[in-house]
Design a protein around this motif. Structure first.
Motif, PDB file in Angstrom:
ATOM      1  N   ALA A 130     -24.607  11.091  21.965  1.00  0.00           N
ATOM      2  CA  ALA A 130     -24.301   9.751  22.469  1.00  0.00           C
ATOM      3  C   ALA A 130     -23.831   8.833  21.347  1.00  0.00           C
ATOM      4  O   ALA A 130     -23.035   7.921  21.575  1.00  0.00           O
ATOM      5  N   ARG A 131     -24.303   9.078  20.150  1.00  0.00           N
ATOM      6  CA  ARG A 131     -23.880   8.283  18.996  1.00  0.00           C
ATOM      7  C   ARG A 131     -22.399   8.514  18.703  1.00  0.00           C
ATOM      8  O   ARG A 131     -21.687   7.599  18.314  1.00  0.00           O
ATOM      9  N   ASP A 132     -21.944   9.765  18.930  1.00  0.00           N
ATOM     10  CA  ASP A 132     -20.580  10.134  18.562  1.00  0.00           C
ATOM     11  C   ASP A 132     -19.587  10.097  19.716  1.00  0.00           C
ATOM     12  O   ASP A 132     -18.383  10.083  19.489  1.00  0.00           O
ATOM     13  N   THR A 133     -20.073  10.123  20.960  1.00  0.00           N
ATOM     14  CA  THR A 133     -19.184  10.126  22.116  1.00  0.00           C
ATOM     15  C   THR A 133     -19.720   9.167  23.173  1.00  0.00           C
ATOM     16  O   THR A 133     -20.794   8.595  23.007  1.00  0.00           O
ATOM     17  N   SER A 134     -19.013   9.047  24.271  1.00  0.00           N
ATOM     18  CA  SER A 134     -19.455   8.150  25.337  1.00  0.00           C
ATOM     19  C   SER A 134     -20.687   8.720  26.033  1.00  0.00           C
ATOM     20  O   SER A 134     -20.957   9.922  25.984  1.00  0.00           O
ATOM     21  N   TYR A 135     -21.419   7.841  26.708  1.00  0.00           N
ATOM     22  CA  TYR A 135     -22.585   8.288  27.469  1.00  0.00           C
ATOM     23  C   TYR A 135     -22.173   9.259  28.570  1.00  0.00           C
ATOM     24  O   TYR A 135     -22.878  10.224  28.846  1.00  0.00           O
ATOM     25  N   GLN A 136     -21.026   9.003  29.195  1.00  0.00           N
ATOM     26  CA  GLN A 136     -20.541   9.875  30.269  1.00  0.00           C
ATOM     27  C   GLN A 136     -20.290  11.280  29.733  1.00  0.00           C
ATOM     28  O   GLN A 136     -20.695  12.264  30.343  1.00  0.00           O
ATOM     29  N   LYS A 137     -19.613  11.392  28.593  1.00  0.00           N
ATOM     30  CA  LYS A 137     -19.342  12.716  28.017  1.00  0.00           C
ATOM     31  C   LYS A 137     -20.641  13.402  27.590  1.00  0.00           C
ATOM     32  O   LYS A 137     -20.778  14.606  27.725  1.00  0.00           O
ATOM     33  N   THR A 138     -21.588  12.623  27.087  1.00  0.00           N
ATOM     34  CA  THR A 138     -22.892  13.191  26.724  1.00  0.00           C
ATOM     35  C   THR A 138     -23.587  13.736  27.958  1.00  0.00           C
ATOM     36  O   THR A 138     -24.125  14.852  27.936  1.00  0.00           O
TER      37      THR A 138
END
Length: 146
Positions: A130-138
């Motif tokens: 989540a730090r590196d990508t969007s919450y949706q992608k996580t």
């Protein structure tokens, strides 16, 4: 628990599936990695579930437990989301003979909190993602964990 022959059969079936996909030009490196991961995660989940239930039995039958706890409820199901998918196991609840408090000795032994539904390892992986990508992608990335 899986026997070596059952694991061997799973990998033989996997190889046959991969072979048929490669001959029909449907196999990619990412696809093969995903299929291998699904099989190994299944084996890991099954091993962990069997191990936990075996340990619960050892704790239930131990003389130390019998001295301090009585069995309150058996076969209480718990599921914890992990990096290899949801791990579901049966465990026993006990009541302390002296002070009357309730405990699940297996969960205590394994460092699982009473209402924990996500393993620490998975929680850390999700936070890093989540730090590196969007919450949706996580959420999409970890959907397989249950």
């Amino acid at each position: 628990m899986f026997r070596i022959t059952e694991i061997s059969e799973l990998f033989t079936q996997l190889k046959e599936t991969l072979d048929s996909q490669v001959y029909s030009n449907q196999l990619t490196l990412d696809g093969s990695v995903q299929q291998v991961r699904e099989v190994t995660d299944h084996i890991a989940r099954s091993f962990i579930e069997d191990y936990l239930e075996g340990l619960d039995e050892v704790l239930r039958e131990s003389n130390e437990r019998k001295r301090h706890y009585t069995i309150e409820k058996r076969s209480q199901e718990k599921t914890v989301a992990t990096n290899v998918g949801p791990v579901t196991y049966q465990r026993t609840y006990f009541q302390h003979k002296r002070d009357g408090h309730y405990a699940c000795l297996l969960d205590e032994k394994m460092g699982i909190e009473p209402h924990q539904r996500v393993s620490l390892e998975l929680a850390v992986s999700m936070l890093e993602s989540a730090r590196d990508t969007s919450y949706q992608k996580t959420a999409e990335r970890f959907a397989y964990t249950g």
